[in-house]
Scaffold this motif. Structure first.
Motif, PDB file in Angstrom:
ATOM      1  N   PHE A  16       0.686  -1.337  -0.130  1.00  0.00           N
ATOM      2  CA  PHE A  16      -0.062  -0.141   0.113  1.00  0.00           C
ATOM      3  C   PHE A  16       0.929   1.414  -0.102  1.00  0.00           C
ATOM      4  N   GLY A  17       2.042   1.138   0.014  1.00  0.00           N
ATOM      5  CA  GLY A  17       3.007   2.347   0.359  1.00  0.00           C
ATOM      6  C   GLY A  17       3.139   3.236  -0.706  1.00  0.00           C
ATOM      7  N   HIS A  18       2.704   2.917  -2.216  1.00  0.00           N
ATOM      8  CA  HIS A  18       2.470   3.762  -3.236  1.00  0.00           C
ATOM      9  C   HIS A  18       1.177   3.776  -3.758  1.00  0.00           C
ATOM     10  N   GLN A  19       0.051   3.438  -3.181  1.00  0.00           N
ATOM     11  CA  GLN A  19      -1.142   3.374  -3.535  1.00  0.00           C
ATOM     12  C   GLN A  19      -2.081   3.296  -2.279  1.00  0.00           C
ATOM     13  N   ALA A  20      -2.069   4.272  -1.297  1.00  0.00           N
ATOM     14  CA  ALA A  20      -2.610   4.273   0.045  1.00  0.00           C
ATOM     15  C   ALA A  20      -4.139   4.256   0.036  1.00  0.00           C
ATOM     16  N   SER A  21      -4.749   4.754  -1.062  1.00  0.00           N
ATOM     17  CA  SER A  21      -6.249   4.652  -1.055  1.00  0.00           C
ATOM     18  C   SER A  21      -6.532   3.052  -1.506  1.00  0.00           C
ATOM     19  N   LEU A  22      -5.894   2.302  -2.071  1.00  0.00           N
ATOM     20  CA  LEU A  22      -6.090   0.729  -1.990  1.00  0.00           C
ATOM     21  C   LEU A  22      -6.469   0.346  -0.632  1.00  0.00           C
ATOM     22  N   LEU A  23      -5.796   0.829   0.416  1.00  0.00           N
ATOM     23  CA  LEU A  23      -6.010   0.154   1.968  1.00  0.00           C
ATOM     24  C   LEU A  23      -7.440   0.321   2.052  1.00  0.00           C
ATOM     25  N   LEU A  24      -8.108   1.550   1.723  1.00  0.00           N
ATOM     26  CA  LEU A  24      -9.507   1.820   2.218  1.00  0.00           C
ATOM     27  C   LEU A  24     -10.376   0.811   1.413  1.00  0.00           C
ATOM     28  N   GLU A  25      -9.943   0.689   0.376  1.00  0.00           N
ATOM     29  CA  GLU A  25     -10.758  -0.453  -0.662  1.00  0.00           C
ATOM     30  C   GLU A  25     -11.011  -1.572   0.033  1.00  0.00           C
ATOM     31  N   CYS A  26      -9.836  -2.246   0.487  1.00  0.00           N
ATOM     32  CA  CYS A  26      -9.382  -3.627   1.014  1.00  0.00           C
ATOM     33  C   CYS A  26     -10.059  -3.636   2.596  1.00  0.00           C
ATOM     34  N   ALA A  27     -10.168  -2.554   3.000  1.00  0.00           N
ATOM     35  CA  ALA A  27     -10.833  -2.496   4.446  1.00  0.00           C
ATOM     36  C   ALA A  27     -11.935  -2.917   4.560  1.00  0.00           C
ATOM     37  N   LYS A  28     -12.775  -2.507   3.538  1.00  0.00           N
ATOM     38  CA  LYS A  28     -14.372  -2.460   3.557  1.00  0.00           C
ATOM     39  C   LYS A  28     -14.817  -3.882   3.875  1.00  0.00           C
ATOM     40  N   PRO A  29     -14.547  -4.687   3.297  1.00  0.00           N
ATOM     41  CA  PRO A  29     -14.984  -6.473   3.404  1.00  0.00           C
ATOM     42  C   PRO A  29     -14.527  -6.906   4.757  1.00  0.00           C
ATOM     43  N   LEU A  30     -13.762  -5.961   5.372  1.00  0.00           N
ATOM     44  CA  LEU A  30     -13.479  -6.687   6.913  1.00  0.00           C
ATOM     45  C   LEU A  30     -14.042  -5.884   7.813  1.00  0.00           C
ATOM     46  N   GLY A  31     -14.777  -4.779   7.493  1.00  0.00           N
ATOM     47  CA  GLY A  31     -15.556  -3.849   8.450  1.00  0.00           C
ATOM     48  C   GLY A  31     -14.545  -2.779   8.822  1.00  0.00           C
ATOM     49  N   GLY A  32     -13.506  -2.314   8.124  1.00  0.00           N
ATOM     50  CA  GLY A  32     -12.754  -1.253   8.539  1.00  0.00           C
ATOM     51  C   GLY A  32     -13.336  -0.109   8.140  1.00  0.00           C
ATOM     52  N   GLN A  33     -13.227   0.815   9.069  1.00  0.00           N
ATOM     53  CA  GLN A  33     -13.714   2.234   8.976  1.00  0.00           C
ATOM     54  C   GLN A  33     -12.616   3.401   8.714  1.00  0.00           C
ATOM     55  N   PRO A  34     -12.633   4.184   7.857  1.00  0.00           N
ATOM     56  CA  PRO A  34     -11.722   5.141   7.811  1.00  0.00           C
ATOM     57  C   PRO A  34     -11.269   5.691   9.067  1.00  0.00           C
ATOM     58  N   ALA A  35     -10.176   6.249   9.072  1.00  0.00           N
ATOM     59  CA  ALA A  35      -9.507   6.931  10.065  1.00  0.00           C
ATOM     60  C   ALA A  35      -8.771   8.172   9.696  1.00  0.00           C
ATOM     61  N   ARG A  36      -8.289   9.064  10.433  1.00  0.00           N
ATOM     62  CA  ARG A  36      -7.537  10.265  10.116  1.00  0.00           C
ATOM     63  C   ARG A  36      -6.152  10.459  10.081  1.00  0.00           C
ATOM     64  N   PHE A  37      -5.527   9.202   9.984  1.00  0.00           N
ATOM     65  CA  PHE A  37      -3.956   9.147  10.079  1.00  0.00           C
ATOM     66  C   PHE A  37      -3.266   8.815   8.830  1.00  0.00           C
ATOM     67  N   GLY A  38      -2.154   9.361   8.780  1.00  0.00           N
ATOM     68  CA  GLY A  38      -1.495   9.023   7.562  1.00  0.00           C
ATOM     69  C   GLY A  38      -2.101   9.509   6.269  1.00  0.00           C
ATOM     70  N   ASP A  39      -1.845   8.991   5.141  1.00  0.00           N
ATOM     71  CA  ASP A  39      -2.237   9.067   3.852  1.00  0.00           C
ATOM     72  C   ASP A  39      -3.782   8.436   3.763  1.00  0.00           C
ATOM     73  N   ALA A  40      -3.705   7.285   4.559  1.00  0.00           N
ATOM     74  CA  ALA A  40      -4.967   6.374   4.408  1.00  0.00           C
ATOM     75  C   ALA A  40      -4.782   5.543   5.894  1.00  0.00           C
ATOM     76  N   SER A  41      -5.764   5.262   6.303  1.00  0.00           N
ATOM     77  CA  SER A  41      -5.828   4.567   7.565  1.00  0.00           C
ATOM     78  C   SER A  41      -7.450   3.959   7.788  1.00  0.00           C
ATOM     79  N   ALA A  42      -7.403   3.095   8.515  1.00  0.00           N
ATOM     80  CA  ALA A  42      -8.683   2.413   8.925  1.00  0.00           C
ATOM     81  C   ALA A  42      -8.699   1.552  10.367  1.00  0.00           C
TER      82      ALA A  42
END
Length: 187
Positions: free
Chosen positions: A93-119
């Motif tokens: 995810f280091g060069h495509q941080a937004s992909l983290l948020l897509e992958c977080a959804k099926p696991l119930g991950g909720q966006p957070a306000r840390f770094g460039d992307a967090s869940a």
């Protein structure tokens, strides 16, 4: 939802990463509530460790710390955890941080306000984890971390704390893979 014990069936219903699992004490089995599928051995062990170690009277501290700050071995195990789990997050995810948020959804991950992307993930009841990614560029290396609520030390022993973090990271990396096929997980 918290863990539910069904006395008449002698079963526990354990929420784990956006899925409910049935731990049947009579038949000595663990399966997903929705489809009856059996979890991989790593997930089954973590569910059993959670049921064994969990202390109901402890509450979440509502703050974030590194594995290094978890008592009873966090600092000792951090280098290996960084190499395996954090390194995988950075690579994936280091060069495509937004992909983290897509992958977080099926696991119930909720966006957070840390770094460039967090869940933030509710791994088990009272066990949140936060995955944070900072994108790299030509001048600054990418970075990532997994943060824990310090109360996790009351709910899991240190080896399972590391296991839960590693399991979550492994699931996220698998979900990011273009070759990922549900049901073919290592864990």
């Amino acid at each position: 939802m918290d863990v539910l014990y069904l006395r008449e069936k002698q079963q526990f219903v354990v929420p784990y990463l956006n899925e409910n699992y049935i731990v049947d004490c009579v038949n000595k089995t663990i399966c997903k509530e929705k489809d009856g599928s059996v979890p991989k051995i790593g997930a089954a062990i973590l569910i059993l460790h959670y049921l064994t170690f969990f202390q109901t009277r402890t509450e979440i501290a509502n703050k974030w710390v590194s594995l290094k700050e978890i008592p009873n071995g966090g600092m000792l195990f951090y280098p290996a955890f960084h190499k395996e789990a954090i390194g995988g997050l950075i690579k994936t995810f280091g060069h495509q941080a937004s992909l983290l948020l897509e992958c977080a959804k099926p696991l119930g991950g909720q966006p957070a306000r840390f770094g460039d992307a967090s869940a933030i993930f509710k791994v088990f009841p009272k066990i949140p984890l936060c995955v944070v990614v900072w994108e790299g560029d030509e001048e600054i290396a990418a970075n990532a971390t997994v943060l824990f609520d310090p109360s996790i030390a009351h709910f899991l022993h240190i080896e399972s704390v590391i296991g839960v973090g590693g399991y979550l990271v492994n699931k996220l990396i698998k979900l990011a893979s273009p070759d990922y096929r549900p049901g073919h997980d290592i864990w």
